[in-house]
Design an enzyme around this catalytic site. Sequence first.
Site, PDB file in Angstrom:
ATOM      1  N   HIS A 196       0.861  -1.188   0.000  1.00 20.03           N
ATOM      2  CA  HIS A 196       0.000   0.000   0.000  1.00 20.03           C
ATOM      3  C   HIS A 196       0.902   1.246   0.000  1.00 20.03           C
ATOM      4  CE1 HIS A 196      -2.742   3.045   1.681  1.00 20.03           C
ATOM      5  NE2 HIS A 196      -3.741   2.252   1.327  1.00 20.03           N
ATOM      6  N   ASP A 222       3.082  -3.473   8.751  1.00 21.01           N
ATOM      7  CA  ASP A 222       1.875  -2.702   8.446  1.00 21.01           C
ATOM      8  C   ASP A 222       0.694  -3.646   8.669  1.00 21.01           C
ATOM      9  OD1 ASP A 222      -0.362  -1.642   7.274  1.00 21.01           O
ATOM     10  OD2 ASP A 222       0.619  -1.018   5.413  1.00 21.01           O
ATOM     11  N   GLN A 228      -4.484  -4.076   7.614  1.00 23.86           N
ATOM     12  CA  GLN A 228      -5.494  -5.050   7.176  1.00 23.86           C
ATOM     13  C   GLN A 228      -5.445  -6.335   7.995  1.00 23.86           C
ATOM     14  OE1 GLN A 228      -7.810  -4.204   5.206  1.00 23.86           O
ATOM     15  NE2 GLN A 228      -6.947  -2.425   4.173  1.00 23.86           N
ATOM     16  N   LYS A 287     -10.126   1.119  10.642  1.00 25.27           N
ATOM     17  CA  LYS A 287     -10.291  -0.202  10.006  1.00 25.27           C
ATOM     18  C   LYS A 287     -10.570  -1.263  11.079  1.00 25.27           C
ATOM     19  CE  LYS A 287      -6.970   0.930   6.377  1.00 25.27           C
ATOM     20  NZ  LYS A 287      -7.796   1.330   5.251  1.00 25.27           N
ATOM     21  N   CYS A 342      -4.880   2.477  -3.795  1.00 26.95           N
ATOM     22  CA  CYS A 342      -3.643   3.031  -3.190  1.00 26.95           C
ATOM     23  C   CYS A 342      -2.526   2.000  -3.177  1.00 26.95           C
ATOM     24  CB  CYS A 342      -3.899   3.558  -1.776  1.00 26.95           C
ATOM     25  SG  CYS A 342      -5.034   4.925  -1.721  1.00 26.95           S
TER      26      CYS A 342
HETATM   27  C1  LIG Z   1      -2.313  -2.277   4.027  1.00 27.44           C
HETATM   28  C2  LIG Z   1      -2.628  -0.848   4.334  1.00 27.44           C
HETATM   29  N1  LIG Z   1      -1.695  -0.078   4.886  1.00 27.44           N
HETATM   30  C3  LIG Z   1      -1.911   1.206   5.191  1.00 27.44           C
HETATM   31  C4  LIG Z   1      -3.117   1.787   4.929  1.00 27.44           C
HETATM   32  C5  LIG Z   1      -3.329   3.215   5.271  1.00 27.44           C
HETATM   33  O1  LIG Z   1      -4.242   3.329   6.318  1.00 27.44           O
HETATM   34  P1  LIG Z   1      -4.773   4.747   6.747  1.00 27.44           P
HETATM   35  O2  LIG Z   1      -5.493   5.306   5.565  1.00 27.44           O
HETATM   36  O3  LIG Z   1      -5.684   4.461   7.891  1.00 27.44           O
HETATM   37  O4  LIG Z   1      -3.606   5.554   7.129  1.00 27.44           O
HETATM   38  C6  LIG Z   1      -4.133   1.045   4.356  1.00 27.44           C
HETATM   39  C7  LIG Z   1      -5.433   1.658   4.020  1.00 27.44           C
HETATM   40  O5  LIG Z   1      -6.194   1.191   3.223  1.00 27.44           O
HETATM   41  C8  LIG Z   1      -3.882  -0.315   4.050  1.00 27.44           C
HETATM   42  O6  LIG Z   1      -4.810  -1.085   3.499  1.00 27.44           O
END
Ligand SMILES: Cc1ncc(COP(=O)(O)O)c(C=O)c1O
Length: 456
Positions: free
Chosen positions: A128, A203, A206, A229, A376
């Site tokens: 991401h 990270d 998810q 999330k 993204c």
């Molecule tokens: C795997 C992953 N990392 C990071 C993020 C970023 O999260 P946030 O928008 O809450 O900062 C997302 C958001 O969809 C994601 O799916």
Amino acid sequence: MSVSAVAADPTVRAPLPVLGRDVTVPLVTGGEVTYAALDYAASAPALQRVWDDVAAYAPYYGSVHRGAGYLSQLSTDLFENARRTVAEFLDCRTGDQVVFTRSTTDSLNLLAAALPDGCEVFVFETEHHASLLPWRDARVTYLDAPAGPRQAVETLERALADRDPHGPALVCVTGASNVTGELWPVRELAAAAHAHGARIVLDAAQLAPHHPVSVSALDVDWVAFSGHKLYAPFGSGVLAGRADWLRAAEPYLAGGGASRTVTRRADGGVDVEWHDSAARHEAGSPNVIGAYALASACRALTEAGFEALAAREERLIRTVREGLADVPEVRFLSLFGDDAPRVGVLSFVVEGWNSSHFAAALSAEYGIGVRDGLFCAHPLVRRLLGSGPGAQGECGAPEAAAPGEKSLNAIRVSFGAGTPDEHVERFVRAVRELVRNGARWTYHTVDGRCVPDTSA
Ligand SMILES: Cc1ncc(COP(=O)(O)O)c(C=O)c1O
């Protein structure tokens, strides 16, 4: 747990109560239907329990830290207790810090700002953008997409073997893909990183809503995730892990809360002594309600039991896969193979359809909210689609293409602890009907999105 045990266990069958479960939305074809929120990977609805906890606390809300009043002290206690709850939820080691941030993106940018001088960063191209992009001041090696978990570890090992073993290095890896839902071999990647003297940040944006995340058992140095999330959409996130790099770094934001003492010098300047604790990176008035809500979600998920939640989600994933198995026009996107373990996140394209058109029809004709675009994670989705940079679309605003044109984007359906069976069953039925019969309405493109034509 076996399939029959899942079917027999009533606690596994029931979704956790979330807000919005009775909300109805209009259909373009007439009438109303309860909204099927199937975009959990972007933001999950608030757990009812989180909402109730926040509502119960709200009258007692007060300024935190230096406030002398009763409610200030109560709020300070709750804020610091939330930190402890998150540390327990993540099974942190003694000495780890839990920093409250705004989101996963914020957490990873904070870590990027705390990298020691000369730090190298290793990140797979499949990440991401929140994991891919924050390392602007470091020397970054982008690793090619692996074809499976074993190749992921081998790719990382090869890359780390070439680096200077004496300098600092960080590996950034996702726990579960926001595109394919596939689980990454975090423990093995952490072992590979450490064997080569590198550190690793997970990270877990998810992963954390679907599976337990143990910092200790996975042996990761840091973990980042987002409240919104995790059924706690109150603007908070977390960076948790090793204290040393965080303590040695300049505060992420400079200001009150991060500073222990500030003194005017004889030469007219100021000397600042910064905190060594998590407060160092939490300057300004913290988001107490956000932290409290996030801790409430951690408790609620732990009490519900991740094993039961994951078993139920497995069943919903099977409903989708098996329900669409005989629809050849639907192609699921996968890096590690169709049967790879995954969370409830599935992306797909439909032959002959523009993804924005398909997603618009799911919404307007069936009351189903999914997502279309590149999620993204542009390099990954383009790789999976086999498309080039021409497929570029902004996050949340996929590229315009007229209905009927070849798709350059994908559609993502995602669900979790609050998803009723009916939502997933309706989704399967809707996809089958749209593929077989086409849309019942006409659509056109406005500002890059397909929308129902309401001029007739
Ligand atoms: C795997 C992953 N990392 C990071 C993020 C970023 O999260 P946030 O928008 O809450 O900062 C997302 C958001 O969809 C994601 O799916």
